[in-house]
Design a protein around this motif. Structure first.
Motif, PDB file in Angstrom:
ATOM      1  N   GLU A  71       0.783  -1.123   0.114  1.00  0.00           N
ATOM      2  CA  GLU A  71      -0.048  -0.022   0.157  1.00  0.00           C
ATOM      3  C   GLU A  71       0.666   1.144   0.067  1.00  0.00           C
ATOM      4  N   GLU A  72       2.254   1.171   0.115  1.00  0.00           N
ATOM      5  CA  GLU A  72       3.040   2.290   0.253  1.00  0.00           C
ATOM      6  C   GLU A  72       3.359   2.934  -1.235  1.00  0.00           C
ATOM      7  N   VAL A  73       2.995   4.222  -1.321  1.00  0.00           N
ATOM      8  CA  VAL A  73       3.773   4.792  -2.545  1.00  0.00           C
ATOM      9  C   VAL A  73       5.209   5.102  -2.465  1.00  0.00           C
ATOM     10  N   ARG A  74       5.967   4.524  -3.397  1.00  0.00           N
ATOM     11  CA  ARG A  74       7.078   4.761  -3.312  1.00  0.00           C
ATOM     12  C   ARG A  74       7.670   5.883  -4.264  1.00  0.00           C
ATOM     13  N   MET A  75       7.144   6.114  -5.425  1.00  0.00           N
ATOM     14  CA  MET A  75       7.524   7.181  -6.524  1.00  0.00           C
ATOM     15  C   MET A  75       6.094   7.332  -7.327  1.00  0.00           C
ATOM     16  N   VAL A  76       5.984   8.636  -7.789  1.00  0.00           N
ATOM     17  CA  VAL A  76       4.868   9.126  -8.736  1.00  0.00           C
ATOM     18  C   VAL A  76       5.715   9.790  -9.659  1.00  0.00           C
ATOM     19  N   ALA A  77       5.399   9.674 -11.063  1.00  0.00           N
ATOM     20  CA  ALA A  77       6.034  10.335 -12.184  1.00  0.00           C
ATOM     21  C   ALA A  77       4.980  11.059 -12.961  1.00  0.00           C
ATOM     22  N   ARG A  78       5.157  12.033 -13.629  1.00  0.00           N
ATOM     23  CA  ARG A  78       4.165  12.461 -14.369  1.00  0.00           C
ATOM     24  C   ARG A  78       4.688  13.002 -15.872  1.00  0.00           C
ATOM     25  N   PRO A  79       4.878  11.954 -16.826  1.00  0.00           N
ATOM     26  CA  PRO A  79       5.641  12.241 -18.023  1.00  0.00           C
ATOM     27  C   PRO A  79       4.565  12.703 -18.947  1.00  0.00           C
ATOM     28  N   THR A  80       5.100  13.800 -19.848  1.00  0.00           N
ATOM     29  CA  THR A  80       4.323  14.380 -21.250  1.00  0.00           C
ATOM     30  C   THR A  80       5.022  13.468 -22.411  1.00  0.00           C
ATOM     31  N   LEU A  81       4.523  12.922 -22.901  1.00  0.00           N
ATOM     32  CA  LEU A  81       4.863  12.538 -24.255  1.00  0.00           C
ATOM     33  C   LEU A  81       4.253  13.202 -25.298  1.00  0.00           C
ATOM     34  N   VAL A  82       5.074  13.425 -26.501  1.00  0.00           N
ATOM     35  CA  VAL A  82       4.470  14.092 -27.895  1.00  0.00           C
ATOM     36  C   VAL A  82       4.323  12.933 -28.972  1.00  0.00           C
ATOM     37  N   PHE A  83       3.342  12.944 -29.622  1.00  0.00           N
ATOM     38  CA  PHE A  83       3.160  12.058 -30.697  1.00  0.00           C
ATOM     39  C   PHE A  83       3.669  12.777 -31.835  1.00  0.00           C
ATOM     40  N   ILE A  84       4.559  11.903 -32.654  1.00  0.00           N
ATOM     41  CA  ILE A  84       5.040  12.901 -33.687  1.00  0.00           C
ATOM     42  C   ILE A  84       5.351  12.072 -34.816  1.00  0.00           C
ATOM     43  N   ASP A  85       5.334  12.559 -36.206  1.00  0.00           N
ATOM     44  CA  ASP A  85       5.929  11.941 -37.369  1.00  0.00           C
ATOM     45  C   ASP A  85       7.461  11.858 -37.339  1.00  0.00           C
ATOM     46  N   GLN A  86       7.907  10.908 -37.363  1.00  0.00           N
ATOM     47  CA  GLN A  86       9.270  10.618 -37.159  1.00  0.00           C
ATOM     48  C   GLN A  86      10.029  11.084 -38.462  1.00  0.00           C
ATOM     49  N   THR A  87       9.603  11.031 -39.678  1.00  0.00           N
ATOM     50  CA  THR A  87      10.300  11.814 -40.801  1.00  0.00           C
ATOM     51  C   THR A  87      10.508  13.403 -40.580  1.00  0.00           C
ATOM     52  N   ALA A  88       9.418  14.283 -40.221  1.00  0.00           N
ATOM     53  CA  ALA A  88       9.356  15.394 -40.035  1.00  0.00           C
ATOM     54  C   ALA A  88       9.849  15.914 -38.474  1.00  0.00           C
ATOM     55  N   HIS A  89       9.764  15.010 -37.844  1.00  0.00           N
ATOM     56  CA  HIS A  89       9.979  15.311 -36.444  1.00  0.00           C
ATOM     57  C   HIS A  89       9.188  16.424 -35.765  1.00  0.00           C
ATOM     58  N   LYS A  90       7.952  16.156 -36.095  1.00  0.00           N
ATOM     59  CA  LYS A  90       6.947  17.422 -35.721  1.00  0.00           C
ATOM     60  C   LYS A  90       5.756  16.656 -35.247  1.00  0.00           C
ATOM     61  N   PRO A  91       5.045  17.420 -34.176  1.00  0.00           N
ATOM     62  CA  PRO A  91       3.786  16.647 -33.718  1.00  0.00           C
ATOM     63  C   PRO A  91       2.978  16.461 -34.597  1.00  0.00           C
ATOM     64  N   VAL A  92       2.157  15.483 -34.617  1.00  0.00           N
ATOM     65  CA  VAL A  92       0.987  15.119 -35.370  1.00  0.00           C
ATOM     66  C   VAL A  92      -0.151  14.480 -34.692  1.00  0.00           C
ATOM     67  N   SER A  93      -1.441  14.867 -35.113  1.00  0.00           N
ATOM     68  CA  SER A  93      -2.472  14.395 -34.124  1.00  0.00           C
ATOM     69  C   SER A  93      -2.739  12.761 -34.030  1.00  0.00           C
ATOM     70  N   ILE A  94      -2.908  12.589 -32.823  1.00  0.00           N
ATOM     71  CA  ILE A  94      -3.146  11.141 -32.235  1.00  0.00           C
ATOM     72  C   ILE A  94      -4.348  10.812 -33.050  1.00  0.00           C
ATOM     73  N   PRO A  95      -4.152   9.341 -33.795  1.00  0.00           N
ATOM     74  CA  PRO A  95      -5.402   8.983 -34.688  1.00  0.00           C
ATOM     75  C   PRO A  95      -6.491   8.646 -33.794  1.00  0.00           C
ATOM     76  N   GLU A  96      -7.758   8.727 -34.220  1.00  0.00           N
ATOM     77  CA  GLU A  96      -8.675   8.635 -33.401  1.00  0.00           C
ATOM     78  C   GLU A  96      -9.136   7.357 -32.754  1.00  0.00           C
ATOM     79  N   ALA A  97      -8.940   6.123 -33.564  1.00  0.00           N
ATOM     80  CA  ALA A  97      -8.853   4.962 -32.857  1.00  0.00           C
ATOM     81  C   ALA A  97      -7.797   4.798 -31.914  1.00  0.00           C
ATOM     82  N   LEU A  98      -6.843   5.309 -31.864  1.00  0.00           N
ATOM     83  CA  LEU A  98      -5.676   5.269 -31.012  1.00  0.00           C
ATOM     84  C   LEU A  98      -6.019   6.136 -29.823  1.00  0.00           C
ATOM     85  N   ARG A  99      -6.524   7.062 -29.871  1.00  0.00           N
ATOM     86  CA  ARG A  99      -6.975   8.036 -28.859  1.00  0.00           C
ATOM     87  C   ARG A  99      -8.006   7.495 -27.957  1.00  0.00           C
ATOM     88  N   ALA A 100      -8.784   6.821 -28.731  1.00  0.00           N
ATOM     89  CA  ALA A 100     -10.200   5.995 -27.933  1.00  0.00           C
ATOM     90  C   ALA A 100      -9.539   5.022 -27.094  1.00  0.00           C
TER      91      ALA A 100
END
Length: 137
Positions: free
Chosen positions: A99-128
């Motif tokens: 029951e003891e909390v040892r660690m809490v992390a709050r990461p923020t990830l960005v969904f990107i297009d690897q070729t352009a290295h730019k953020p892109v919209s998360i596809p709707e099916a994946l978002r759901a």
């Protein structure tokens, strides 16, 4: 609903004092996120990064270390989605031993297009599928 995964603390995870060396938590966090994408969301890093056009680099990280974890402790990591933007994924990961909390992390990830290295919209099916792990109010 949360995505939960259990991990035992190994010798390689601890420092000479016998407690988890904090950078090892960041490796564990990444492993939990990778498992969530594969097992929880159905879009594993192999399909996303190696075979597909996307990536999810880390844009921001906050971590709180509440209590030490030691060799042979069993931690349960719970991942929930805090917020889902157009291209950003804000998560909370909590590591507990019993029951003891040892660690809490709050990461923020960005969904990107690897070729352009730019953020892109998360596809709707994946978002759901991601929203199925939304943090309880």
């Amino acid at each position: 609903m949360s995505f939960d995964i259990t991990r035992r603390i190994r010798f390689a995870d601890v420092d000479p004092a016998g407690i988890v060396f904090y950078p090892r938590y960041f490796e564990m966090i990444n492993a939990v996120i990778e498992d969530w994408f594969e097992q929880g969301v159905g879009y594993g890093f192999d399909a996303m990064i190696l075979k597909g056009p996307h990536g999810v680099p880390l844009a921001h990280m906050e971590a709180e270390f509440k209590a030490p974890s030691r060799l042979d402790d069993t931690l349960v990591f719970s991942l929930v989605v805090r917020d889902l933007g157009r291209a950003s994924i804000r998560l909370t990961l909590t590591a507990r031993c019993g029951e003891e909390v040892r660690m809490v992390a709050r990461p923020t990830l960005v969904f990107i297009d690897q070729t352009a290295h730019k953020p892109v919209s998360i596809p709707e099916a994946l978002r759901a599928r991601m929203l199925g792990y939304r943090e309880a109010a």
